[in-house]
Design a protein around this motif. Structure first.
Motif, short mmCIF file in Angstrom:
data_model
loop_
_atom_site.label_atom_id
_atom_site.label_comp_id
_atom_site.label_asym_id
_atom_site.label_seq_id
_atom_site.Cartn_x
_atom_site.Cartn_y
_atom_site.Cartn_z
N THR A 1 0.82 -1.22 0.00
CA THR A 1 0.00 0.00 0.00
C THR A 1 0.84 1.26 0.00
N THR B 1 3.81 3.92 -1.08
CA THR B 1 4.82 4.37 -2.02
C THR B 1 6.13 4.52 -1.24
N GLU C 1 -3.80 -0.28 -3.53
CA GLU C 1 -3.83 1.12 -3.17
C GLU C 1 -2.72 1.90 -3.86
N THR C 2 -2.49 3.11 -3.43
CA THR C 2 -1.58 4.02 -4.14
C THR C 2 -0.19 3.44 -4.34
N LYS D 1 1.28 3.24 -8.11
CA LYS D 1 2.44 4.08 -8.43
C LYS D 1 3.63 3.24 -8.86
N ASP E 1 -6.08 -4.02 -0.55
CA ASP E 1 -6.99 -2.94 -0.94
C ASP E 1 -8.05 -2.83 0.14
#
Length: 261
Positions: free
Chosen positions: A46, A48, A93-94, A98, A120
């Motif tokens: 999840t 970055t 998720e991000t 990414k 997620d």
């Protein structure tokens, strides 16, 4: 054992949610004081890199992007190494989205080459249904990790393995697993830290992921009893960790670069 580098789990080893675990800060400070390389290696897709650096900094655990490898990053790198341009349907998720985009891969929900599943916390039935349909159409099924549960301040909550298993059961297709204890993320970790395996120690709280990852990779292991696995769990396994400690404070107090078996 005078280890020249450390691979360190995060959730349950360094912190639980926003709570720093006993010994975590002291241990990281010692590594920095002695210029010993370390790499945080987490199955949590999840985050970055920036999110993780910001969180670790907020918790007063020193880290830069060079100290981090997530299962999301390893997943994206694995796909990119096989194919320059592919289409990916992503549940996650991000951090996962990414990582996929940073490798120049296409995130879409049509005509996909891969279905990639990470944790997620906004999972819906529609997302699961889309993933199943794409896999039945021929998309390769990849899962960032198979963690059944993750430690938080409240206790253990469902992990990515719980999500991925529903897709596997529905489609009858077993996914490729990237995260610990599998070899894909460990190969990338050893490459990134740049130290021979025999000189590295893997530290974690989860026997099934962290410790097995080290065992499978031929790396010494330290299990800390601060998260997922317990001393009772170890009574049921044949291959034991190299070391078992209550927490990293105990490892420090026993002279972490002079410990002998």
């Amino acid at each position: 054992m005078d280890y020249k580098g450390y691979l360190i789990d995060l959730d349950g080893t360094m912190f639980r949610g926003e709570e720093v675990i006993d010994g975590a800060k002291q241990f990281i400070d010692l590594l920095n004081d002695r210029d010993i390389p370390y790499l945080f290696i987490t199955n949590n897709a999840t985050y970055t890199m920036k999110m993780l650096v910001d969180k670790l900094t907020r918790l007063d655990l020193k880290a830069t992007e060079h100290n981090i490898l997530t299962s999301a990053m390893a997943t994206a790198k694995h796909i990119k190494d096989k194919n320059n341009q592919v289409r990916c349907y992503v549940i996650g998720e991000t951090g996962l989205v990414k990582a996929i985009e940073n490798e120049g891969l296409i995130v879409t929900d049509k005509h996909c080459d891969y279905v990639i599943v990470g944790l997620d916390r906004q999972i819906t039935y529609d997302k699961l249904a889309k993933a199943c349909l794409l896999i039945r159409e021929g998309a390769e099924f990849i899962v960032t990790n198979k963690d059944a549960a993750i430690p938080t301040e409240q206790g253990l909550i469902p992990g990515n393995g719980a999500i991925a298993s529903s897709i596997a059961v529905s489609t009858g297709v077993e996914p490729l697993i990237v995260g610990k204890p599998e070899s894909i993320i460990m190969t990338e970790a050893i490459k990134k830290i740049g130290i021979k395996k025999q000189d590295v120690l893997m530290i974690g709280d989860n026997y099934e992921t962290d410790i097995k990852a080290g065992i499978y990779a031929g790396i010494d292991t330290l299990m800390v009893l601060t998260g997922y696995s317990t001393s009772e769990d170890l009574q049921q396994v044949e291959v034991q960790p190299t070391f078992v400690m209550e927490n990293l404070l105990e490892w420090i107090e026993k002279g972490f670069d002079k410990v002998t078996t």
